[in-house]
Write an enzyme that holds these catalytic residues in place. Structure first.
Site, short mmCIF file in Angstrom:
data_model
loop_
_atom_site.label_atom_id
_atom_site.label_comp_id
_atom_site.label_asym_id
_atom_site.label_seq_id
_atom_site.Cartn_x
_atom_site.Cartn_y
_atom_site.Cartn_z
N CYS A 1 -6.70 3.80 -3.28
CA CYS A 1 -6.55 2.38 -2.97
C CYS A 1 -7.54 1.46 -3.68
O CYS A 1 -7.16 0.56 -4.43
CB CYS A 1 -6.66 2.16 -1.47
SG CYS A 1 -5.38 3.01 -0.51
N ASP B 1 0.39 -0.14 -4.99
CA ASP B 1 -0.93 0.19 -5.55
C ASP B 1 -1.00 1.60 -6.13
O ASP B 1 -1.81 1.87 -7.01
CB ASP B 1 -2.05 -0.08 -4.55
CG ASP B 1 -2.02 0.81 -3.31
OD1 ASP B 1 -1.01 1.50 -3.07
OD2 ASP B 1 -3.02 0.79 -2.55
N HIS C 1 -9.78 -3.50 -1.35
CA HIS C 1 -9.96 -2.50 -0.31
C HIS C 1 -11.15 -2.88 0.57
O HIS C 1 -12.24 -3.17 0.06
CB HIS C 1 -10.19 -1.13 -0.93
CG HIS C 1 -10.31 -0.02 0.07
ND1 HIS C 1 -9.21 0.60 0.61
CD2 HIS C 1 -11.40 0.57 0.64
CE1 HIS C 1 -9.61 1.54 1.46
NE2 HIS C 1 -10.93 1.53 1.49
N ASP D 1 0.83 -1.20 0.00
CA ASP D 1 0.00 0.00 0.00
C ASP D 1 0.87 1.26 0.00
O ASP D 1 1.81 1.38 0.79
CB ASP D 1 -0.87 -0.02 1.26
CG ASP D 1 -2.22 0.66 1.06
OD1 ASP D 1 -2.37 1.40 0.08
OD2 ASP D 1 -3.11 0.44 1.89
N ASP D 2 0.53 2.20 -0.88
CA ASP D 2 1.16 3.53 -0.92
C ASP D 2 2.67 3.48 -1.20
O ASP D 2 3.40 4.42 -0.85
CB ASP D 2 0.93 4.28 0.40
CG ASP D 2 -0.50 4.80 0.54
OD1 ASP D 2 -1.37 4.30 -0.18
OD2 ASP D 2 -0.74 5.68 1.37
#
Length: 600
Positions: A72, A330, A126, A33-34
């Protein structure tokens, strides 16, 4: 049954789709994530990511890889469907896959149909903001853990439920602003498994051990998707990972203004970062800025260590020779560049991502390529590597297999990447090796209403100036590429209403075909304790029909259709539960996820 090694001979057979499940490679899909390319293997000298760097040295690294939407849930849909969000309309955090495309065949479903056991751990689809992920995608129940997590009671005002915790666990969604903000970072003395990513890594190791036994007993290949949540906010990581970095040496943003001559719709201030204390709605001072950047690098080092434990176990079990490994971020992350934090833009730092692929017998160790790649490409690429038929939908398949580039890093399968982000207008972008064009336009509006951005990453990598008015020839070339894409799905428009119609407004008359018109994509607006749905293209003389509307916050039947005044869109109104937070943009995204039908 002992699995066959994944060799070039095997790959040739796979390409002809002539192998059975027992001969196919396993798949380990790692989602982070991120995660932007703030990694040693991408040349970031400040990063401490030895395990990801070692993984990159085993396979192919995509230097110019891009997500298809920098938020996301939609980004994960593009990965799992092989479809752009503009092809599906899945633009929001609260978008529900099965409500939009009930018969969609996701990547893991495609693999399961060809003999794979598919499993998911951590953050894959998500979950939160009214969304429950997609349980149908996997062979067994999802292993879920936390996204927002704190160990220090001071981070949560003494253990209270915080705003982001509530959003990511689908609690009190109508009362978010009444909850306290959690801390943007914490660094306790803690074990790796005290946080979710450590627990997810440990469970993945257990799943790999079980998968090896199944492979030896009956030849079943595995498709395991494991999702790690750091470096997503909050930057909660054990102190030892913070201690790896000297904050005084970490890079600070070089340029903190929005691009000159950029349309206002493209920029961002505040947003997600302001949901965490001690960030204020105003400017972030130098000390806090450095602390946040330190937190991002520490969190990346923490997740790197968890990935390392998983890959080390894959090696120890002797599974690596038969396993295709993909590492994917992502979307990217703004760390104060252009004065922006987190994601949710069409700019470079929000959209550039790492993609690493290790395919034994196919990829060259330590190779890299400047082939432009997209998230949607992973699905067809993995299908080809596994010897499966190419995905056919029923959802649109926008991805292209990258296998030719995996075999030869100089090979090219496309000359640009596409991505999009919806705001008051829909921003659609074309990224070539040198330029990015962004068109901001409401779907269905004339070209004369469109606004454009153009950036030259050879001469201006920091995106200081929008060059759309200065390079007409480049603009025309990139517009021609953009024009090849189909008309995008509409989204809920977020424009202010001067005055919302109230129940009892002038009614309009029935027309034939009203049920069919209800199937067209409406726009959703919030205000004054209500949600209003614009039903496009309706004539004003529609009278006497009512609608039923169902969404994450509302379920109302027998609602009259209204018109505010001549020339305005036809509307249906829905009263919201008391306390619903209409100011939170994320809530409005959830509210946009509605279904509606003609009342019986």
């Amino acid at each position: 049954m002992k699995p066959l090694p994944f060799t070039l001979t095997f790959f040739a057979l796979c390409s002809a789709a002539m192998v059975n499940a027992a001969q196919r490679p396993n798949v380990l899909l790692i989602l982070v994530d991120d995660l932007k390319p703030a990694l040693g293997c991408y040349g970031d000298k400040h990063a401490k990511t030895p395990h990801i760097d070692k993984l990159a040295a085993r396979g192919s690294r995509f230097e110019l890889a891009y997500c298809n939407q920098a938020v996301c849930a939609p980004s994960r849909f593009t990965l799992m469907l092989g479809s752009h969000s503009t092809s599906t309309g899945l633009y929001g955090l609260g978008s529900h896959l099965r409500k939009s495309i009930p018969d969609a065949v996701t990547m893991p479903q495609h693999f399961a149909r060809h003999g794979y056991r598919t499993e998911s751990l951590g953050k894959i689809f998500h979950i939160g903001h009214g969304n429950e992920g997609d349980p149908e995608s996997f062979s067994i129940p999802h292993f879920k853990d936390k996204v927002i997590e704190y160990l220090d009671p001071e981070s949560t005002d003494g253990g209270k439920l915080t705003r982001e915790e509530a959003l990511f666990t689908n609690q009190k969604l109508g009362q978010i602003r009444s909850l306290p903000r959690g801390a943007a970072f914490e660094s306790p003395v803690a074990k790796d498994a005290d946080y979710a990513d450590g627990r997810v890594a440990a469970e993945t190791i257990n799943r790999l051990r079980d998968a090896k036994k199944r492979r030896e007993e009956n030849g079943t290949p595995f498709f395991i998707a494991v999702g790690f949540v750091r470096p997503h906010l909050p930057f909660s990581a054990p102190k030892k990972y913070w201690d790896l970095h000297d904050p005084s040496t970490l890079p600070m943003p070089e340029y903190e203004n929005l691009p000159k001559n950029a349309p206002a719709v493209a920029g961002k201030r505040g947003g997600e970062i302001a949901a965490y204390k001690p960030v204020s709605a105003g400017n972030i001072g130098p000390g806090l800025k450095r602390k946040l950047i330190h937190g991002y690098y520490a969190s990346t080092s923490y997740v790197d260590a968890q990935i390392g434990t998983v890959i080390n176990e894959l090696d120890r079990l002797g599974l690596a020779r038969d396993t295709v490994i993909v590492l994917w971020g992502d979307h990217g992350f703004h760390l104060g560049d252009l004065g922006i934090w987190t994601k949710h833009t069409n700019y470079e730092q929000a959209n550039r991502i790492p993609i690493l692929i290790v395919a034994p017998g196919v990829t060259r160790a330590g190779s890299s390529t400047r082939q432009l790649a997209e998230s949607v490409d992973i699905f067809p690429t993995l299908a080809e590597l596994a010897g499966l038929p190419a995905p056919k939908g029923p959802q649109p398949i926008d991805g292209i297999s990258l296998v030719p580039t995996l075999k030869d890093p100089a090979a090219r399968v496309r000359d640009h990447a596409f991505h999009a982000y919806p705001r008051a207008k829909l921003g659609r972008a074309i990224r070539t090796e040198r330029y990015r064009l962004v068109q901001w336009q409401r779907p269905g509006e004339p070209e004369k209403n469109a606004q454009y951005e153009l950036y030259d990453y050879q001469d201006d990598p920091l995106e200081r100036e929008n060059l759309a008015a200065k390079k007409p020839r480049v603009m025309q070339d990139l517009k021609t590429i953009l024009a090849r894409y189909p008309t995008p799905f509409s989204k809920a428009k977020k424009r202010k209403q001067a005055k919302l119609p109230q129940p009892g407004s002038k009614k309009i008359q029935t027309i034939e075909g009203i049920a069919e018109r209800l199937k067209t994509g409406p726009s959703v607006h919030t205000g004054k304790g209500q949600v209003w749905i614009d039903l496009p293209d309706w004539p004003e003389h529609v009278v006497g029909k009512r609608v039923s509307v169902t969404g994450n916050f509302v379920e109302r039947k027998d609602l009259p259709v209204f018109i505010d005044k001549p020339g305005e869109p036809v509307r249906a109104g829905i009263a919201l539960p008391e306390g619903t937070d209409l100011e939170k943009a994320r809530t409005r995204q959830v509210l946009s996820n509605i279904t509606w039908k003609l009342a019986q």
